[in-house]
Design a protein around this motif. Sequence first.
Motif, PDB file in Angstrom:
ATOM      1  N   ILE A 372       0.808  -1.227   0.000  1.00 63.36           N
ATOM      2  CA  ILE A 372       0.000   0.000   0.000  1.00 63.36           C
ATOM      3  C   ILE A 372       0.841   1.278   0.000  1.00 63.36           C
ATOM      4  CG2 ILE A 372      -2.076  -1.030   0.973  1.00 63.36           C
ATOM      5  CD1 ILE A 372      -1.255  -0.053   3.701  1.00 63.36           C
ATOM      6  N   GLY A 373       2.080   1.213   0.502  1.00 62.18           N
ATOM      7  CA  GLY A 373       2.931   2.397   0.451  1.00 62.18           C
ATOM      8  C   GLY A 373       3.237   2.822  -0.975  1.00 62.18           C
ATOM      9  N   ILE A 374       3.473   1.829  -1.839  1.00 62.27           N
ATOM     10  CA  ILE A 374       3.754   2.138  -3.251  1.00 62.27           C
ATOM     11  C   ILE A 374       2.512   2.734  -3.907  1.00 62.27           C
ATOM     12  CG2 ILE A 374       4.649   1.228  -5.419  1.00 62.27           C
ATOM     13  CD1 ILE A 374       5.559  -1.232  -3.918  1.00 62.27           C
ATOM     14  N   VAL A 375       1.347   2.145  -3.610  1.00 64.73           N
ATOM     15  CA  VAL A 375       0.112   2.652  -4.202  1.00 64.73           C
ATOM     16  C   VAL A 375      -0.165   4.073  -3.702  1.00 64.73           C
ATOM     17  CG1 VAL A 375      -2.350   2.250  -4.508  1.00 64.73           C
ATOM     18  CG2 VAL A 375      -0.786   0.309  -4.387  1.00 64.73           C
ATOM     19  N   ALA A 376       0.105   4.320  -2.418  1.00 66.97           N
ATOM     20  CA  ALA A 376      -0.060   5.675  -1.893  1.00 66.97           C
ATOM     21  C   ALA A 376       0.822   6.662  -2.650  1.00 66.97           C
ATOM     22  CB  ALA A 376       0.267   5.703  -0.398  1.00 66.97           C
ATOM     23  N   SER A 377       2.032   6.244  -2.986  1.00 68.74           N
ATOM     24  CA  SER A 377       2.931   7.108  -3.762  1.00 68.74           C
ATOM     25  C   SER A 377       2.357   7.399  -5.142  1.00 68.74           C
ATOM     26  CB  SER A 377       4.302   6.445  -3.908  1.00 68.74           C
ATOM     27  OG  SER A 377       4.974   6.386  -2.685  1.00 68.74           O
ATOM     28  N   ARG A 378       1.821   6.357  -5.789  1.00 70.97           N
ATOM     29  CA  ARG A 378       1.272   6.554  -7.131  1.00 70.97           C
ATOM     30  C   ARG A 378       0.040   7.462  -7.097  1.00 70.97           C
ATOM     31  NH1 ARG A 378       0.880   0.931 -10.321  1.00 70.97           N
ATOM     32  NH2 ARG A 378       0.084   2.393 -11.906  1.00 70.97           N
ATOM     33  N   LEU A 379      -0.786   7.294  -6.066  1.00 69.26           N
ATOM     34  CA  LEU A 379      -1.958   8.159  -5.948  1.00 69.26           C
ATOM     35  C   LEU A 379      -1.560   9.599  -5.647  1.00 69.26           C
ATOM     36  CD1 LEU A 379      -4.338   5.834  -3.916  1.00 69.26           C
ATOM     37  CD2 LEU A 379      -4.780   6.732  -6.205  1.00 69.26           C
TER      38      LEU A 379
END
Length: 568
Positions: A372-379
């Motif tokens: 989820i940290g990577i997805v948070a970065s992409r968002l």
Amino acid sequence: MAMKNSPYWEVAPLNRELTLKLAEDLGLPPLLIHLLLTRGLNDPHEIYRHLNPKLSDFPDPFLLEDMEKAVNRLVKAIYNREKITIYGDYDVDGTTGAAILYLFLKELGLEPLVIFPHRERDGYGLHPHLIASLKERGISLLISVDCGISAHEACRVARENGLEVIITDHHEVPEEISEALAVINPKRKGNRYPFRELAGVGVAFALLRALRQRLYEEGFFGQNPPKLKNYLDLVALGTIADIVPLTGENRLIAWFGLRELKESERPGLKALKKLAGLENGLVDTNSVMFRLAPRINAAGRLKEAELAFKLFVTTDETEAKTLAEELHQLNAKRQQIEDRILKEALAKIEKDLGPDRLAYVLSGEDWPLGIIGIVASRLQEALYRPVILLTLKDGLARGSGRSIPEINLYQCLSDCRQYLKAFGGHPAAAGLKILEENISAFARKFEEIIKAKLDGKIPRPRLKLDAWVRVRHILEPSFLENFIRLEPFGPGYPEPLFGLKNFEVRNISLVKEKHLKLFVWQEGLGLPAIAFRFGNSIPKGIKAIAGNLEISAFQGRNYLQLRIKDLV
């Protein structure tokens, strides 16, 4: 999909008088001097050292608070052949830091035990249950890497079990730090150390430098002391992957470490570079961040961080290839999960929240904590808003947040501490724990704080141009020769971004239906340019381009091109 506003372009101011004076004094092109000035380098001696770094430029490690205590205790442990445990975090920073400590102590004849928390079972930090049994294994000293600054309970359990603890960490320092034998963190108050932005592996390397210095002074090594330069491949890998500012000491680490990383004979790194397509190509900050680091991080995200650690320390080529392949496959799996979570998060925004929120707090029950940290970065990048993603399990949510430059995420979480069980991190990224029943109240409070800090306005990203240039300026041989000396670029020391206008566009085309390629033609000179993931249509009437200058490798040859960041 909610999208961020298009960026507006800002151009760095030009100090013409100082630029020309320094250019004359140093014998460097004015454009190069301007780039250095915009990055805060304005002293001739500082500029010279910046362009001509030396290993002797590393600061005295004993200026770090508690370094003397830590080294004295380690020297005692080495002479008495004590059993030592190294406790590292599960990311690239923590695993590389643990690896350099392990390898150095092994060179001294010790065989340290190395342990890592599990991201899903344990979460981030120094955990009491993982150190409670160490006394039974004969351990007398524990060294943390990239964690532990606020591990009060873990340090208490260690003391009760007769273990002494040396903390090495780089995260923000709370009001009360862990009660350990030594707490080494460049962010501690009272430090005389000249650089505070080290990664966790950088702090571990400072400990090694101090320990080697003390042992050398005592005649421990005889005529053949260990060469710490040989460790800089791993130090650079962890430093760059942790996205700390590549200035000061971190620049030294990256400058020398990338060279070591390119030529590294470690079987694990060689095998991983081959799978990442870097076997014979350039190894720079981008290839570390986008090719090597994701594969290494896949171990801690989806399985065990020990896989990455073993990759760094193995001397067996067969084992190295097996480990590298496993990390490669885990990374492919990670990408699939990441894409699924991203789609689900965007659907929640579109259905439930809308595009006009100033911050987003999203949760899901089957979102792996390691992803989820990577997805948070992409968002955060797509929406240009602070984003927090939470994964739910048994009434507890654990999550990861990413922020924009205008918002200090760590401070905002601190302002919401009444809703949180735990939190920690940096201005740009943080982790947190919260009871599921408190999520709604936290989300309201979090957005209220963000709204106040942004004056209720949806933020708009800025594209900061270093200068408007002509093609002939950047193709000037003396400029290109010296431009390479500015590298490596990274956070806090960005790649120069040039603006071009009044040119002719030639040979424009789409590659693989998503990458835009063209030639910028001006005054009889041409410069190839590419915009990755541009879209599926060719624009008409391009008036201006903002882009980074890069040297790319293709089929064994290097060539110059402009990597387009934006165009109008």
